[in-house]
Design a protein around this motif. Structure first.
Motif, mmCIF file in Angstrom:
data_model
loop_
_atom_site.group_PDB
_atom_site.id
_atom_site.type_symbol
_atom_site.label_atom_id
_atom_site.label_comp_id
_atom_site.label_asym_id
_atom_site.label_seq_id
_atom_site.Cartn_x
_atom_site.Cartn_y
_atom_site.Cartn_z
ATOM 1 N N THR A 107 -5.296 -6.126 1.692
ATOM 2 C CA THR A 107 -5.950 -4.900 2.168
ATOM 3 C C THR A 107 -4.945 -3.982 2.868
ATOM 4 O O THR A 107 -5.150 -2.783 2.957
ATOM 5 C CB THR A 107 -7.081 -5.222 3.172
ATOM 6 O OG1 THR A 107 -6.518 -5.838 4.329
ATOM 7 C CG2 THR A 107 -8.148 -6.111 2.536
ATOM 8 N N LEU A 109 -4.411 -4.040 6.016
ATOM 9 C CA LEU A 109 -4.842 -3.841 7.398
ATOM 10 C C LEU A 109 -4.037 -4.698 8.379
ATOM 11 O O LEU A 109 -3.686 -4.230 9.469
ATOM 12 C CB LEU A 109 -6.344 -4.120 7.535
ATOM 13 C CG LEU A 109 -7.241 -3.189 6.711
ATOM 14 C CD1 LEU A 109 -8.697 -3.650 6.776
ATOM 15 C CD2 LEU A 109 -7.099 -1.744 7.179
ATOM 16 N N GLN A 112 -0.639 -3.082 8.672
ATOM 17 C CA GLN A 112 -0.758 -1.821 9.410
ATOM 18 C C GLN A 112 -0.797 -2.098 10.912
ATOM 19 O O GLN A 112 -0.096 -1.436 11.693
ATOM 20 C CB GLN A 112 -2.022 -1.076 8.968
ATOM 21 C CG GLN A 112 -2.186 0.274 9.621
ATOM 22 C CD GLN A 112 -3.493 0.944 9.196
ATOM 23 O OE1 GLN A 112 -4.558 0.343 9.268
ATOM 24 N NE2 GLN A 112 -3.385 2.183 8.738
ATOM 25 N N GLN A 139 -6.507 -0.813 1.639
ATOM 26 C CA GLN A 139 -7.518 -0.016 2.324
ATOM 27 C C GLN A 139 -6.907 0.972 3.307
ATOM 28 O O GLN A 139 -7.630 1.628 4.054
ATOM 29 C CB GLN A 139 -8.489 -0.938 3.073
ATOM 30 C CG GLN A 139 -9.285 -1.834 2.165
ATOM 31 C CD GLN A 139 -10.215 -2.743 2.939
ATOM 32 O OE1 GLN A 139 -10.460 -2.557 4.127
ATOM 33 N NE2 GLN A 139 -10.736 -3.754 2.265
ATOM 34 N N CYS A 140 -5.585 1.067 3.310
ATOM 35 C CA CYS A 140 -4.915 1.974 4.227
ATOM 36 C C CYS A 140 -3.598 2.417 3.612
ATOM 37 O O CYS A 140 -3.095 1.792 2.682
ATOM 38 C CB CYS A 140 -4.672 1.307 5.584
ATOM 39 S SG CYS A 140 -3.660 -0.184 5.489
ATOM 40 N N GLU A 141 -3.057 3.478 4.149
ATOM 41 C CA GLU A 141 -1.753 3.982 3.722
ATOM 42 C C GLU A 141 -0.683 3.063 4.294
ATOM 43 O O GLU A 141 -0.641 2.832 5.491
ATOM 44 C CB GLU A 141 -1.580 5.412 4.256
ATOM 45 C CG GLU A 141 -0.485 6.192 3.612
ATOM 46 C CD GLU A 141 -0.768 6.585 2.172
ATOM 47 O OE1 GLU A 141 0.192 6.724 1.425
ATOM 48 O OE2 GLU A 141 -1.950 6.743 1.800
#
Length: 179
Positions: A107, A109, A112, A139-141
């Motif tokens: 993901t 996450l 991050q 789910q994130c940059e």
């Protein structure tokens, strides 16, 4: 085809040891070029990245150091997206070139959050090296500068990756067999 069973799941071969070693060597060569004249600190994420981190350091031809942190966001075969546990970093990374070494980015996450925490410690530079990346699951940059393989959304074991603690010791990577 050589299937393996881990707990109650059957896995089939996905990425063989020879392919893994070629990818790891390419990442190591690129890091050595990018960090020529520098002294990077590699931070391996336990438990999964221990094999990748070990092989990666063997292929990096610049003076470097290694340490480890423990992050966890999996429950069985599912990523929870929440970091459950962290073993503190003992090294001072302020002003250092740091490469966070991960086995798989799913993901994104966990990475991050780890990158945000490490950034607060003011390293000179901070990059991610991951053997596997699941782009369809992100789910994130997240900027992953060094990656070995982009893989589909499949659960994998072997080469440090596990299913509830088992399967890390296989030299190849196996994917969950579709029933």
């Amino acid at each position: 085809m050589n299937y393996i069973t881990v707990h109650d799941k059957t896995f089939q071969p996905f990425i063989y040891e020879a392919e893994i070693q070629i990818a790891v060597s390419k990442i190591g060569e690129r890091i050595a070029q990018d960090y020529a004249g520098k002294h990077p600190l590699f931070i391996g994420v336990l438990n999964g990245a221990f094999m990748f981190c070990s092989d990666l350091l063997k292929s990096v031809d610049v003076p470097c150091e290694v340490t480890f942190v423990r992050l966890s966001s999996y429950d069985g075969i599912t990523s929870t997206g929440e970091v459950r546990s962290i073993v503190s970093l003992q090294e001072d990374i302020e002003g250092r070139d740091v490469i966070l070494v991960e086995d798989i980015v799913d993901t994104g996450l966990t990475m991050q959050k780890a990158m945000a925490s490490l950034s607060e410690l003011k390293p000179s530079s901070l990059e991610i090296a991951s053997l596997l990346v699941k782009p369809d699951c992100l789910q994130c940059e997240l900027d992953i500068k060094y990656k070995g393989f982009e893989i589909p959304e499949k659960f994998v074991v072997g080469y440090g990756l596990d299913y509830d603690g088992l399967g890390r010791n296989f030299k190849d990577i196996y994917q969950l067999k579709q029933e």
